[in-house]
Design a protein around this motif. Structure first.
Motif, short mmCIF file in Angstrom:
data_model
loop_
_atom_site.label_atom_id
_atom_site.label_comp_id
_atom_site.label_asym_id
_atom_site.label_seq_id
_atom_site.Cartn_x
_atom_site.Cartn_y
_atom_site.Cartn_z
N GLN A 122 4.83 -7.00 -8.62
CA GLN A 122 4.24 -6.61 -7.34
C GLN A 122 2.89 -5.91 -7.57
O GLN A 122 2.75 -5.10 -8.48
N THR A 123 1.91 -6.23 -6.73
CA THR A 123 0.65 -5.49 -6.77
C THR A 123 0.76 -4.28 -5.86
O THR A 123 1.20 -4.39 -4.71
N ALA B 184 0.83 -1.21 0.00
CA ALA B 184 0.00 0.00 0.00
C ALA B 184 0.86 1.25 0.00
O ALA B 184 1.86 1.33 0.72
N HIS B 185 0.48 2.21 -0.83
CA HIS B 185 1.12 3.53 -0.82
C HIS B 185 0.03 4.57 -0.69
O HIS B 185 -0.91 4.59 -1.48
N LEU C 63 8.82 7.86 -6.18
CA LEU C 63 7.95 7.78 -5.00
C LEU C 63 7.64 6.32 -4.69
O LEU C 63 7.49 5.93 -3.54
N ILE C 64 7.55 5.52 -5.74
CA ILE C 64 7.31 4.08 -5.58
C ILE C 64 8.42 3.36 -6.33
O ILE C 64 8.69 3.66 -7.49
N ASP C 65 9.07 2.44 -5.63
CA ASP C 65 10.18 1.70 -6.22
C ASP C 65 9.88 0.24 -5.90
O ASP C 65 9.86 -0.15 -4.74
N THR C 66 9.60 -0.56 -6.91
CA THR C 66 9.08 -1.89 -6.62
C THR C 66 9.58 -2.92 -7.61
O THR C 66 10.15 -2.58 -8.66
N ALA D 95 -5.62 0.11 -7.68
CA ALA D 95 -4.66 -0.99 -7.55
C ALA D 95 -4.21 -1.41 -8.93
O ALA D 95 -4.97 -1.31 -9.90
N PHE D 96 -2.95 -1.82 -9.00
CA PHE D 96 -2.45 -2.31 -10.28
C PHE D 96 -1.30 -3.25 -10.04
O PHE D 96 -0.64 -3.21 -9.00
N VAL D 97 -1.07 -4.12 -11.02
CA VAL D 97 0.10 -4.99 -10.99
C VAL D 97 1.22 -4.26 -11.71
O VAL D 97 1.08 -3.89 -12.88
#
Ligand code: C2O
Ligand code: CU
Ligand code: CU
Length: 466
Positions: free
Chosen positions: A383-384, A326-327, A376-379, A436-438
């Protein structure tokens, strides 16, 4: 002044003397050579001079790119402008190197140079392409066009229209007001214009026949203007949003299309022969007729078709929320936004100092002052991600993620009965949405407000997938 111009145009009844048919029947082709160049087009009508624009092949909208689902797109872009440019394929889940963000995914195409884009769009649907260099000026001057990926088995319609909407800020001589990226637009609602056009025509009229079933692919290419369209006595059925199929439904309110958004509707033309009916926008205080239908004398059929209008389902991988990361993202700033300080280039600064550099917005207190900023998001790939977006500002923001679609799950805590795929959800003032997204597409992807002045004023970030 703006208002006066608008009103003045309102008095000209003769604007509808030519009644073009908007057939979209170019034969499917996979290879295109497109030239970005300056030219002149008549936007406002015969009583006004032509407007100097920048367009793909000199047209506004630019050349329609149309292919059949499964075909590869090969687009050679020639830059005949005097400034660097690049082409972004909005809404397409493509390889990162083809995303067209100069300074992030490729170097800019310099004047006189070319760049070859090649990818196979994984989804059928309604998309668009536009410049992603100084976008608030280049898109604002006309550098955009439709990108249509036809379904192999589309639902039956008598014809199809593509309506590419724009919103121009023109002076009284119909020339473009040259005040791109000004402070007020950056800190308020963006560049809102005074001449809304459909396919480069102000107050256009579309000839129709009673009984016809028309699929309309509506694309909002405006820098900043959002639309809320009503079709009067007609009952358009929404069949796709942001290029992705939805279970067809009849909206009980106006059809809202934020900047960069798309909506496909199927409309049965149930009006009487020789009648005229407008499509009205009322997103803002002053509502107006965007375009009109004019019925011919001859009906096409008595009763509407009864064949299905549903599109085949989407092929995007479904997010599994049980293993989602979650972000929570807070969007703050702008006029009347109450942002006091934020991080710019790694330093905490007061809003006044930030504003002196032309920035007024922040995501989680971070101002985007360059494209290749810390993500901001590093994944990891696969990953979902569950994303909660909270708009603490006084303005709407169409929030666009490159390279992916996201499933819109809830609005202000109310779960959607049917979550839907979006790539540019319009986040209204003080609203919170969950998505939400993959994260299945590797690369550095922009995630930004598509009010182009807002992005330039700091409202953006990166999503990194490795
Ligand atoms: Cu429509 Cu960053 O783009
Ligand atoms: Cu995009
Ligand atoms: Cu915004």
């Amino acid at each position: 002044m703006k208002r006066r111009f608008f009103m003045q145009l309102g008095g000209l009844a003769a604007l509808s003397s030519t009644i073009p048919r908007l057939h979209a029947d170019s034969s499917p082709a996979a290879s295109f050579s497109i030239t970005a160049k300056s030219s002149e087009v008549n936007l406002v009508g015969p009583d006004f001079p032509a407007t100097a624009v920048w367009g793909y092949d000199g047209k506004v909208p630019g050349t329609e790119l149309r292919l059949v689902h499964g075909e590869a797109l090969k687009a050679k872009i020639n830059n005949a402008l005097e400034v660097p440019t690049a082409v972004h394929w909005h809404g397409i889940r493509l390889p990162n190197a083809m995303d067209g963000v100069a300074g992030l995914t490729q170097p800019a195409i310099m004047p006189g140079e070319t760049f070859n884009y090649t990818f196979t769009p994984p989804d059928a649907g309604t998309f668009w392409y536009h410049s992603h260099v100084n976008a608030y000026e280049q898109v604002g001057r006309g550098l955009y066009g439709p990108l249509i990926i036809e379904e192999k088995n589309p639902p039956k319609a008598d014809r199809e229209l593509v309506w590419m909407i724009d919103d121009w800020r023109l002076l009284d001589d119909a020339s473009i007001k040259d005040d791109f990226g000004g402070g007020h637009d950056r800190s308020h609602a963006g560049r809102i214009g005074n001449v809304p056009t459909v396919n480069g025509r102000f107050r256009d009229v579309v000839k129709v026949q009673s009984g016809e079933r028309i699929r309309i692919r509506i694309i909002n290419a405006s820098n900043a203007r959002n639309f809320a369209l009503s079709f009067g006595d007609l009952s358009p059925m929404v069949i796709a949003i942001d290029g992705q199929p939805v279970t067809p439904y009849k909206p009980d309110e106006d059809i809202v299309i934020g900047a960069a958004g798309r909506v496909d509707v199927m409309v049965d033309m149930t009006g009487d022969p020789e009648s005229v009916s407008p499509v009205v926008d009322s997103f803002y205080r002053q509502s107006f007729d965007l375009i009109k239908f004019a019925y011919e004398q001859q009906p096409l059929r008595e009763n509407p078709l009864d064949s299905t209008i549903a599109l085949a389902g989407s092929v995007i991988p479904e997010p599994d929320l049980t293993d989602a990361i979650a972000h929570d993202v807070v969007i703050a700033g702008g006029a009347m936004g109450g942002l006091r300080q934020a991080m710019l280039d790694g330093k905490w600064l007061g809003l006044r100092e930030i504003a002196q550099q032309g920035y007024v917005w922040a995501m989680n207190d971070i101002v985007a002052n360059k494209l290749d900023m810390a993500p901001l998001i590093d994944t990891k790939k696969g990953q979902t991600i569950k994303l909660k977006l909270e708009n603490q500002t006084a303005f709407p923001h169409p929030m666009h993620l490159h390279g992916h679609h996201m499933k819109l799950l809830s609005i202000d805590g109310n779960a959607l009965a049917e979550p839907r795929w979006v790539d540019s959800p319009l986040l209204m003032p003080r609203q919170t949405i969950e998505l939400a997204f993959v994260a299945d597409n590797p690369g550095d992807w922009l995630f930004h407000c598509h009010v182009l002045e807002h992005h330039a004023a700091g409202l953006g970030t990166l999503v990194r997938i490795t």
